[in-house]
Design a protein around this motif. Structure first.
Motif, PDB file in Angstrom:
ATOM      1  N   LYS A   1       0.840  -1.203   0.000  1.00 57.31           N
ATOM      2  CA  LYS A   1       0.000   0.000   0.000  1.00 57.31           C
ATOM      3  C   LYS A   1       0.872   1.249   0.000  1.00 57.31           C
ATOM      4  O   LYS A   1       1.840   1.346   0.755  1.00 57.31           O
ATOM      5  N   CYS A   2       0.507   2.204  -0.833  1.00 53.19           N
ATOM      6  CA  CYS A   2       1.276   3.448  -0.920  1.00 53.19           C
ATOM      7  C   CYS A   2       1.155   4.221   0.388  1.00 53.19           C
ATOM      8  O   CYS A   2       0.034   4.516   0.832  1.00 53.19           O
ATOM      9  N   PRO A   3       2.265   4.568   1.020  1.00 52.05           N
ATOM     10  CA  PRO A   3       2.195   5.272   2.300  1.00 52.05           C
ATOM     11  C   PRO A   3       1.796   6.742   2.159  1.00 52.05           C
ATOM     12  O   PRO A   3       1.297   7.347   3.109  1.00 52.05           O
ATOM     13  N   ASP A   4       1.953   7.307   0.963  1.00 44.15           N
ATOM     14  CA  ASP A   4       1.646   8.729   0.785  1.00 44.15           C
ATOM     15  C   ASP A   4       0.153   8.993   0.660  1.00 44.15           C
ATOM     16  O   ASP A   4      -0.352  10.001   1.152  1.00 44.15           O
ATOM     17  N   CYS A   5      -0.558   8.090  -0.019  1.00 40.07           N
ATOM     18  CA  CYS A   5      -2.011   8.280  -0.181  1.00 40.07           C
ATOM     19  C   CYS A   5      -2.810   7.263   0.623  1.00 40.07           C
ATOM     20  O   CYS A   5      -4.036   7.222   0.539  1.00 40.07           O
ATOM     21  N   ASN A   6      -2.090   6.414   1.386  1.00 43.33           N
ATOM     22  CA  ASN A   6      -2.728   5.378   2.208  1.00 43.33           C
ATOM     23  C   ASN A   6      -3.571   4.422   1.362  1.00 43.33           C
ATOM     24  O   ASN A   6      -4.591   3.904   1.810  1.00 43.33           O
ATOM     25  N   GLY A   7      -3.129   4.200   0.120  1.00 45.35           N
ATOM     26  CA  GLY A   7      -3.813   3.256  -0.748  1.00 45.35           C
ATOM     27  C   GLY A   7      -4.992   3.821  -1.514  1.00 45.35           C
ATOM     28  O   GLY A   7      -5.638   3.112  -2.293  1.00 45.35           O
ATOM     29  N   ASP A   8      -5.302   5.113  -1.312  1.00 45.98           N
ATOM     30  CA  ASP A   8      -6.468   5.709  -1.982  1.00 45.98           C
ATOM     31  C   ASP A   8      -6.196   6.078  -3.444  1.00 45.98           C
ATOM     32  O   ASP A   8      -7.130   6.222  -4.238  1.00 45.98           O
ATOM     33  N   GLY A   9      -4.943   6.293  -3.774  1.00 42.64           N
ATOM     34  CA  GLY A   9      -4.597   6.689  -5.141  1.00 42.64           C
ATOM     35  C   GLY A   9      -4.703   8.177  -5.392  1.00 42.64           C
ATOM     36  O   GLY A   9      -4.362   8.658  -6.469  1.00 42.64           O
ATOM     37  N   VAL A  10      -5.203   8.924  -4.410  1.00 37.79           N
ATOM     38  CA  VAL A  10      -5.318  10.382  -4.548  1.00 37.79           C
ATOM     39  C   VAL A  10      -4.763  11.057  -3.298  1.00 37.79           C
ATOM     40  O   VAL A  10      -4.735  10.475  -2.218  1.00 37.79           O
ATOM     41  N   VAL A  11      -4.300  12.281  -3.488  1.00 39.04           N
ATOM     42  CA  VAL A  11      -3.843  13.102  -2.369  1.00 39.04           C
ATOM     43  C   VAL A  11      -4.613  14.421  -2.389  1.00 39.04           C
ATOM     44  O   VAL A  11      -5.073  14.855  -3.446  1.00 39.04           O
ATOM     45  N   LYS A  12      -4.754  15.029  -1.243  1.00 40.78           N
ATOM     46  CA  LYS A  12      -5.513  16.278  -1.148  1.00 40.78           C
ATOM     47  C   LYS A  12      -4.563  17.453  -0.937  1.00 40.78           C
ATOM     48  O   LYS A  12      -3.583  17.364  -0.199  1.00 40.78           O
ATOM     49  N   TRP A  13      -4.891  18.528  -1.602  1.00 39.34           N
ATOM     50  CA  TRP A  13      -4.169  19.782  -1.410  1.00 39.34           C
ATOM     51  C   TRP A  13      -5.159  20.791  -0.854  1.00 39.34           C
ATOM     52  O   TRP A  13      -6.256  20.972  -1.381  1.00 39.34           O
ATOM     53  N   THR A  14      -4.818  21.383   0.268  1.00 35.17           N
ATOM     54  CA  THR A  14      -5.749  22.304   0.924  1.00 35.17           C
ATOM     55  C   THR A  14      -5.084  23.667   1.121  1.00 35.17           C
ATOM     56  O   THR A  14      -3.928  23.750   1.571  1.00 35.17           O
ATOM     57  N   TYR A  15      -5.829  24.723   0.793  1.00 32.62           N
ATOM     58  CA  TYR A  15      -5.394  26.093   1.055  1.00 32.62           C
ATOM     59  C   TYR A  15      -6.573  26.864   1.613  1.00 32.62           C
ATOM     60  O   TYR A  15      -7.593  27.022   0.936  1.00 32.62           O
TER      61      TYR A  15
ATOM     62  N   SER B   1      -9.848  27.526   2.848  1.00 30.12           N
ATOM     63  CA  SER B   1     -11.084  26.740   2.794  1.00 30.12           C
ATOM     64  C   SER B   1     -11.207  25.949   1.479  1.00 30.12           C
ATOM     65  O   SER B   1     -12.215  25.302   1.228  1.00 30.12           O
ATOM     66  N   TYR B   2     -10.170  26.005   0.677  1.00 27.77           N
ATOM     67  CA  TYR B   2     -10.216  25.360  -0.634  1.00 27.77           C
ATOM     68  C   TYR B   2      -9.461  24.029  -0.586  1.00 27.77           C
ATOM     69  O   TYR B   2      -8.323  23.961  -0.130  1.00 27.77           O
ATOM     70  N   THR B   3     -10.099  22.953  -1.043  1.00 26.79           N
ATOM     71  CA  THR B   3      -9.473  21.631  -1.083  1.00 26.79           C
ATOM     72  C   THR B   3      -9.643  21.027  -2.468  1.00 26.79           C
ATOM     73  O   THR B   3     -10.711  21.099  -3.067  1.00 26.79           O
ATOM     74  N   GLU B   4      -8.582  20.436  -2.969  1.00 29.79           N
ATOM     75  CA  GLU B   4      -8.652  19.771  -4.266  1.00 29.79           C
ATOM     76  C   GLU B   4      -7.898  18.456  -4.189  1.00 29.79           C
ATOM     77  O   GLU B   4      -6.891  18.343  -3.498  1.00 29.79           O
ATOM     78  N   GLU B   5      -8.413  17.452  -4.892  1.00 36.22           N
ATOM     79  CA  GLU B   5      -7.764  16.148  -4.928  1.00 36.22           C
ATOM     80  C   GLU B   5      -6.978  15.975  -6.220  1.00 36.22           C
ATOM     81  O   GLU B   5      -7.425  16.385  -7.289  1.00 36.22           O
ATOM     82  N   PHE B   6      -5.805  15.349  -6.088  1.00 35.59           N
ATOM     83  CA  PHE B   6      -4.960  15.077  -7.242  1.00 35.59           C
ATOM     84  C   PHE B   6      -4.562  13.606  -7.239  1.00 35.59           C
ATOM     85  O   PHE B   6      -4.545  12.959  -6.197  1.00 35.59           O
TER      86      PHE B   6
END
Length: 203
Positions: A91-105, A107-112
């Motif tokens: 399992k990928c340790p960076d995304c915890n197996g989800d395949g996506v990561v979140k970027w937050t600034y 109140s704005y959040t986006e998934e990549f």
């Protein structure tokens, strides 16, 4: 019997009493354990020179009661292990197996897509995780497949053609291989890189 006992002996220097077979006070049973599993062989001859470490297995042996009667043939156990394939992914340790990561600034959040695993959720490793790290579910409990392999090896050495689960208590399961041979086996909790092998027969 020596070869069977040797399968269950502790190789760690830290627990020296587990590095040799031992017996109980009246020398009716010979034991060997590595702290994860323990084999108990009825000592029908009644003579041995092993140390008495019965006090060290209090609360484990004897199990106290039987609440199960599930028979499994050698062929059934072997078929399960034959299905387990080598893997070199975890399992990928960076995304915890989800395949996506979140970027937050603020109140704005986006998934990549995760840049580490490229959205797969797993990453390849240099190490191959073989059947020792896979988990086999039997009677609702998970055991490392290397532990099931050890039971199979014991069955070969003892001439047993099937084993019977005769008891489950706390985290311990007792496998009866014959009228004289019993294996007390701890269940396991799989780690992130390890894979449970579900089986309709044994789940």
């Amino acid at each position: 019997m020596e070869k069977i006992l040797d399968l269950f002996l502790e190789k760690d220097e830290m627990r020296k009493w587990m590095r040799s077979p031992f017996t109980n006070a009246d020398k009716t049973v010979i034991f060997a354990t590595d702290g994860i599993a323990m084999i108990c062989i009825n000592n029908n001859g009644g003579e041995n020179n092993f140390e008495n470490y019965e006090d060290k297995i209090k609360g484990t042996y004897p199990v106290g009661y039987s609440n199960c009667n599930m028979s499994i043939s050698f062929e059934e156990l072997q078929a399960i292990l034959n299905k387990i394939k080598p893997v070199n992914e975890k399992k990928c340790p960076d995304c915890n197996g989800d395949g996506v990561v979140k970027w937050t600034y603020e109140s704005y959040t986006e998934e990549f897509e995760c840049p580490v695993c490229r959205g797969n959720g797993t990453i390849r490793t240099n190490k191959t995780f073989f059947n020792g790290e896979a988990g086999v579910k039997i009677n609702g409990r998970i055991f490392y497949s290397k532990q099931i392999k050890r039971i199979l090896d014991t069955m070969i050495l003892s001439g047993s053609t099937e084993c019977t689960i005769i008891s489950t208590k706390a985290e311990m399961t007792v496998f009866k291989l014959s009228d004289d041979i019993f294996v007390y086996q701890m269940e396991t909790t799989l780690k992130e890189h390890e894979v449970e092998i579900p089986t309709a027969l044994f789940s």
